[in-house]
Write a protein that holds these residues in place. Sequence first.
Motif, short mmCIF file in Angstrom:
data_model
loop_
_atom_site.label_atom_id
_atom_site.label_comp_id
_atom_site.label_asym_id
_atom_site.label_seq_id
_atom_site.Cartn_x
_atom_site.Cartn_y
_atom_site.Cartn_z
N LYS A 1 -58.04 47.74 -13.51
CA LYS A 1 -56.84 46.90 -13.41
C LYS A 1 -57.09 45.55 -14.07
O LYS A 1 -56.24 45.02 -14.78
CB LYS A 1 -56.45 46.73 -11.95
N GLY B 1 -49.97 46.03 -9.68
CA GLY B 1 -49.63 46.98 -8.65
C GLY B 1 -48.15 46.89 -8.31
O GLY B 1 -47.35 46.30 -9.04
N MET B 2 -47.79 47.49 -7.18
CA MET B 2 -46.42 47.42 -6.68
C MET B 2 -46.49 47.03 -5.22
O MET B 2 -47.56 47.10 -4.62
CB MET B 2 -45.71 48.77 -6.90
N PHE C 1 -48.87 48.54 -2.63
CA PHE C 1 -49.76 49.47 -3.33
C PHE C 1 -50.40 48.73 -4.52
O PHE C 1 -49.73 48.50 -5.53
CB PHE C 1 -49.01 50.70 -3.82
N TYR D 1 -52.69 49.56 -6.75
CA TYR D 1 -53.05 50.29 -7.97
C TYR D 1 -51.93 51.23 -8.39
O TYR D 1 -51.32 51.90 -7.55
CB TYR D 1 -54.34 51.10 -7.77
N VAL D 2 -51.69 51.30 -9.70
CA VAL D 2 -50.68 52.21 -10.24
C VAL D 2 -51.30 52.98 -11.40
O VAL D 2 -51.83 52.39 -12.34
CB VAL D 2 -49.43 51.45 -10.73
N SER E 1 -50.45 56.25 -14.20
CA SER E 1 -49.31 57.01 -14.72
C SER E 1 -49.69 57.78 -15.98
O SER E 1 -50.55 57.35 -16.76
CB SER E 1 -48.14 56.07 -15.03
N LYS F 1 -48.83 55.57 -7.05
CA LYS F 1 -49.14 54.28 -6.44
C LYS F 1 -50.22 54.52 -5.37
O LYS F 1 -50.06 55.41 -4.53
CB LYS F 1 -47.89 53.67 -5.80
N ASN G 1 -53.09 53.06 -2.42
CA ASN G 1 -53.45 52.05 -1.44
C ASN G 1 -54.96 51.80 -1.46
O ASN G 1 -55.72 52.63 -1.96
CB ASN G 1 -53.01 52.51 -0.05
N HIS H 1 -48.45 57.28 -2.99
CA HIS H 1 -47.03 57.59 -3.10
C HIS H 1 -46.81 58.02 -4.54
O HIS H 1 -47.11 57.26 -5.46
CB HIS H 1 -46.19 56.36 -2.76
#
Length: 214
Positions: free
Chosen positions: A13, A42-43, A46, A48-49, A51, A58, A60, A71
Amino acid sequence: LAEDWDKRLFELKETAQSEDEKDQALAQVAIGSHLFEVRDKGMPRFPYVLSDNCFFIKLNRSKSNKLPMAHVQISSEYLAAVGVEAAEKDLRFVINTLGLVHGEASVSRADLFLDFTCIDDLSAIHQPDWVTRANLMAKYFDCRLDDPFTGWVIGMGGDLHARLYEKVVEIKTKSHKTWLFSLWEVNGWQTDEKVWRMEFQIEKQLLKQLMIFA
């Protein structure tokens, strides 16, 4: 989330946050057949993302017990290509690689839809024609088009709401999911025809009420 993955994703990240584009390109992680981009942000709740074209994940942190470990949104293109069972099996492999999973997965939203063509003028549908308990309804137009009617949205903001909309316009102006064209053509679609999508978006609370998912 396993501690080693927590540490690794934190470092990736930070790499994604670099001002150097070459460094940003290194913010990737391979799991099975997937090469995930690690996002620079992130969001909410959460940090870390990850894709790719199949999954939007997402994650935790390893020490958090109040939220799910992950998620995930499965792309409609991947579902259409391999089916629900294969997509879920692949997703389980990815998540089990990232950490120790306790309990069963739950579904937080399901979108059910039907794509169709017809000779009827759907712009002639009026508000009283809909049989619904929804309080909010909206009819949409795109004035850039020769035929500006593009659809309806019914029950916005509720646990169940419906959309009827012209999918070709939506693809060309918004989602760019052109892979749908080949699926429609196999089923007899002519490229000059409108394709309407009737879609129902069902949220977790209603899925529980209907006892479809726990």
